[in-house]
Every structure is written in structure tokens, then in C-alpha cells.
Scaffold this active site. Structure first.
Site, short mmCIF file in Angstrom:
data_model
loop_
_atom_site.label_atom_id
_atom_site.label_comp_id
_atom_site.label_asym_id
_atom_site.label_seq_id
_atom_site.Cartn_x
_atom_site.Cartn_y
_atom_site.Cartn_z
N ARG A 101 0.88 -1.19 0.00
CA ARG A 101 0.00 0.00 0.00
C ARG A 101 0.90 1.22 0.00
O ARG A 101 1.70 1.42 0.92
CB ARG A 101 -0.90 0.00 1.24
CG ARG A 101 -1.57 1.35 1.48
CD ARG A 101 -2.66 1.31 2.52
NE ARG A 101 -3.82 0.60 1.99
CZ ARG A 101 -5.03 0.65 2.55
NH1 ARG A 101 -5.24 1.35 3.64
NH2 ARG A 101 -6.03 -0.02 2.01
N HIS A 128 -7.38 0.90 -6.26
CA HIS A 128 -7.53 0.02 -5.09
C HIS A 128 -8.20 -1.27 -5.57
O HIS A 128 -9.34 -1.58 -5.22
CB HIS A 128 -8.37 0.73 -4.02
CG HIS A 128 -8.33 0.08 -2.67
ND1 HIS A 128 -7.54 -1.02 -2.37
CD2 HIS A 128 -9.01 0.38 -1.51
CE1 HIS A 128 -7.72 -1.36 -1.10
NE2 HIS A 128 -8.60 -0.54 -0.56
N GLN A 131 -9.97 -4.05 -3.30
CA GLN A 131 -11.28 -3.66 -2.78
C GLN A 131 -12.36 -3.97 -3.81
O GLN A 131 -13.46 -4.43 -3.46
CB GLN A 131 -11.26 -2.16 -2.46
CG GLN A 131 -12.58 -1.65 -1.92
CD GLN A 131 -12.89 -2.20 -0.53
OE1 GLN A 131 -12.08 -2.07 0.37
NE2 GLN A 131 -14.06 -2.79 -0.35
N ASP A 224 -17.44 6.79 -1.19
CA ASP A 224 -16.16 6.65 -0.49
C ASP A 224 -15.90 7.99 0.18
O ASP A 224 -16.60 8.98 -0.08
CB ASP A 224 -15.06 6.32 -1.52
CG ASP A 224 -13.67 6.16 -0.89
OD1 ASP A 224 -13.59 5.86 0.32
OD2 ASP A 224 -12.66 6.32 -1.61
N CYS A 264 -16.30 1.22 0.84
CA CYS A 264 -15.10 0.43 1.15
C CYS A 264 -14.67 0.58 2.60
O CYS A 264 -13.95 -0.27 3.11
CB CYS A 264 -13.97 0.80 0.20
SG CYS A 264 -13.34 2.48 0.40
N ARG A 292 -13.13 -8.98 1.75
CA ARG A 292 -11.71 -8.68 1.47
C ARG A 292 -10.87 -9.93 1.71
O ARG A 292 -9.94 -10.21 0.97
CB ARG A 292 -11.22 -7.53 2.37
CG ARG A 292 -11.85 -6.17 2.08
CD ARG A 292 -11.41 -5.60 0.76
NE ARG A 292 -9.97 -5.44 0.65
CZ ARG A 292 -9.27 -4.42 1.15
NH1 ARG A 292 -9.89 -3.43 1.75
NH2 ARG A 292 -7.95 -4.35 1.01
N1 CP Z 1 -11.15 -0.38 2.63
C1 CP Z 1 -9.87 -0.40 3.05
O1 CP Z 1 -8.91 -0.61 2.28
O2 CP Z 1 -9.72 -0.21 4.40
P1 CP Z 1 -8.36 0.03 5.18
O3 CP Z 1 -7.83 1.36 4.73
O4 CP Z 1 -8.74 0.00 6.62
O5 CP Z 1 -7.39 -1.06 4.81
N1 NVA Z 2 -10.05 6.63 -1.22
C1 NVA Z 2 -9.67 6.16 0.10
C2 NVA Z 2 -9.85 4.69 0.22
C3 NVA Z 2 -9.56 4.12 1.59
C4 NVA Z 2 -9.67 2.63 1.65
C5 NVA Z 2 -8.23 6.56 0.39
O1 NVA Z 2 -7.38 6.42 -0.51
O2 NVA Z 2 -7.96 7.02 1.50
#
Ligand code: CP
Ligand code: NVA
Length: 307
Positions: A101, A128, A131, A224, A264, A292
């Protein structure tokens, strides 16, 4: 050849459907695939915070017979003291897969360019895709089939989720609509890619600025956060930009009566979604979070099986 999963369209429509089929089986029979038996390890890097991704990849790795090695910001040489490509070469000798990430999507491409084990994007500024697999599994559970369904993503359509919905849902043959303010629509090259995929799968891509118009008749409504990780300095401006895009019971009433709501998570009930929606009967967000684990186990097992 080593396969990676950096963007949603790294899986062809047929491959995405295989992964979703496997995810459904792994939900019924959680320990039926053991590709990491040994245990072999999975390197899981976080440059941004996480709850779901951290736990689902750690639990999923263990359930596949392996062990996760979680690396938090500042704990490895990666990026700061050692190049991404040298890190990829070293880790390829030690672990079965690399999950990362991060901010800049180009870093993931560099990692995949030098790794001889699968590299999985667990969120970048641009996509992402893990997700989206969980979302597709959730929608399939609720609606039976994905092809032909109308899904509307409301809010910041220029963020990682907006981009991934376009590519991943077009791959599934769905009609993906996004409704966001002018200036917050997906990147032009991603719209183009998604339209090319949709032409092949029978899906479509439509862009709206009016949220009610975008949601009208939809089978699935999604939103989101308005402030993604890394955008915290823009919070005040974003909250006013997106104010008209809050998913309320009124907005949900534009969708089909049996429409479902996805997010998400993490969710901000004072901003992008009203508590009556996310905590109401149309919401499937807890199934979505659970999926997930199943979807990522399926993805890892599938990628490892490609050799
Ligand atoms: N939806 C998601 O990726 O959650 P986290 O940021 O908690 O991993
Ligand atoms: N768009 C959000 C998704 C979190 C899972 C971010 O990037 O923070």
C-alpha cells in the site's frame, strides 16, 4: 511468467470471473486452498494506515498456510535507503508474494518490473483493485449475476476508488456510472481504458455531475470518503466541494427499490453517507469488508498458480 495485480484490468474478464468463483468457494471452504503451506511468507508493506487491508491480508495469508510479514512506514530500507528494484530482487528470493500500500502508483510498477514473485497493489493514489474484487463478490452474492447491473459511484470520482470502479466493473460487464463534481471525474486515460473494456464485455461507462440523475434506476449505489489518505490538507475545501454528493435516504430513493449500498470503509457518517443509509437495510458494507479476506485469498492463490 510472473503475474502481478496492480490495476483492475490486469485480470481479463475471464480471469476476474475465475478469481471471483474461487473467492466464493473459499468463503464456503476457507481452508481448501493451501498454496503457502510451509509456511511460505508474504511481505505486506504499508506506507499509509489501514485496518481492513492489514487484517484481511494477514488473516488470509495464514489461512492459505503461510505467514505474513507486515512492514510499517519507516521499518524497511524500501524507498529511502534502498531502491525499489533492489528490494524487489531481494524479496523475490525470500517470500512468495509482495503486497504494498503506497502513494505513487509508479513505485508499484517498478516493484513489479524487478520482482519474480507476484506484486499486489493494496491501494495506491490511483487504484484500489483488491477492494473492487471484494465489492464484486458482495454484489454477486446479493444479485446473483454481475453482467448488466447498473452501479453508481457517487462523490470523488477522481480518486483511487473511482478509477478502480471504472476498470473493475467494466471488466465484469457492468454498467458503471460515476457522479461527481466537475473537476473530480476519473482520469481521461482510465475512462478510455474502461470504455474499451466495456465494449468487449457488454458493459458501459457514463459520467454525471448530478447525483440524482446518476443514481436513477441503479442496482448498486456506492460512495467513499471525500478526503483520501494524503489529501488531509484539502479537507475543508473538499467538504464544501462534495456537500451535494452525500448519500442520503432521498438519494437512495432514486435507485431501484432493491438497490444495495456499498462503501469500502472507513466511513464518515457526517459527510459522504448518512447513518440511515450505511446502517440501514440496503447496506451490505460488513459483508463487503469480510469479503476482502476471501477475495484476496482467491487472488493470491490464483496468482501463485500462474507460476
Ligand atoms: N477499505 C480499506 O482498504 O480499508 P483500510 O484502509 O482499513 O485497509
Ligand atoms: N479513497 C480512500 C480509500 C480508503 C480505503 C483513500 O485512498 O484514502
Amino acid at each position: 511468467m510472473t503475474r502481478h495485480f496492480l490495476r483492475d484490468d490486469d485480470l481479463s474478464p475471464a480471469e476476474q470471473s475465475e478469481v471471483l468463483e474461487l473467492a466464493a468457494r473459499l468463503k464456503r471452504e476457507p481452508f481448501s486452498e493451501r498454496p503457502l503451506e510451509g509456511p511460505r511468507s508474504v511481505a505486506i508493506f504499508f506506507d499509509k494506515t489501514s485496518t481492513r487491508t492489514r487484517f484481511s491480508f494477514a488473516a488470509g495469508t495464514a489461512e492459505l498456510g503461510g505467514q505474513p510479514i507486515i512492514v510499517n512506514p519507516g521499518e524497511a530500507q524500501l524507498g529511502a535507503k534502498e531502491s525499489i528494484s533492489d528490494t524487489a530482487k531481494v524479496l523475490s528470493r525470500m517470500v512468495a508474494a509482495i503486497v504494498w500500500r503506497t502513494y505513487d502508483h509508479a513505485g508499484l510498477e517498478e516493484m513489479a518490473g524487478s520482482a519474480t514473485v507476484p506484486v499486489i497493489n493494496s491501494l495506491s493514489d490511483d487504484f484500489h483493485p483488491c477492494q473492487i474484487l471484494a465489492d464484486l463478490q458482495t454484489i454477486r452474492e446479493q444479485k446473483g449475476e454481475l453482467k448488466g447491473l447498473v452501479a453508481t459511484y457517487v462523490g470523488d470520482a477522481a480518486n483511487n476508488m473511482g478509477h478502480s470502479y471504472l476498470l473493475g466493473f467494466a471488466t465484469a460487464g457492468m454498467h458503471i456510472r460515476v457522479a461527481g463534481p466537475e473537476g473530480y471525474h476519473p482520469r481521461a486515460d482510465i475512462i478510455e481504458d474502461a470504455r474499451r473494456i466495456a465494449a468487449e464485455t457488454g458493459g458501459s461507462v457514463e459520467l454525471f455531475t448530478d447525483p440524482a440523475e446518476g443514481v436513477r434506476g441503479a442496482d448498486v449505489v456506492i460512495t467513499d470518503t471525500w478526503v483520501s489518505m494524503g489529501q488531509e490538507a484539502e479537507k475543508a475545501a473538499r467538504i464544501s466541494t462534495f456537500a451535494a454528493y452525500r448519500v442520503t435516504p432521498e438519494l437512495m430513493s432514486e435507485a431501484k427499490p432493491d438497490a444495495i449500498f456499498l462503501h469500502c470503509l472507513p466511513a464518515y457518517r457526517e459527510y459522504e453517507v448518512a447513518p440511515e443509509v450505511i446502517d440501514g437495510p440496503q447496506s451490505v458494507v460488513w459483508d463487503e469488508a469480510e469479503n476482502r479476506v476471501h477475495a484476496q485469498k482467491a487472488l493470491m492463490a490464483w496468482l501463485l498458480a500462474q507460476g
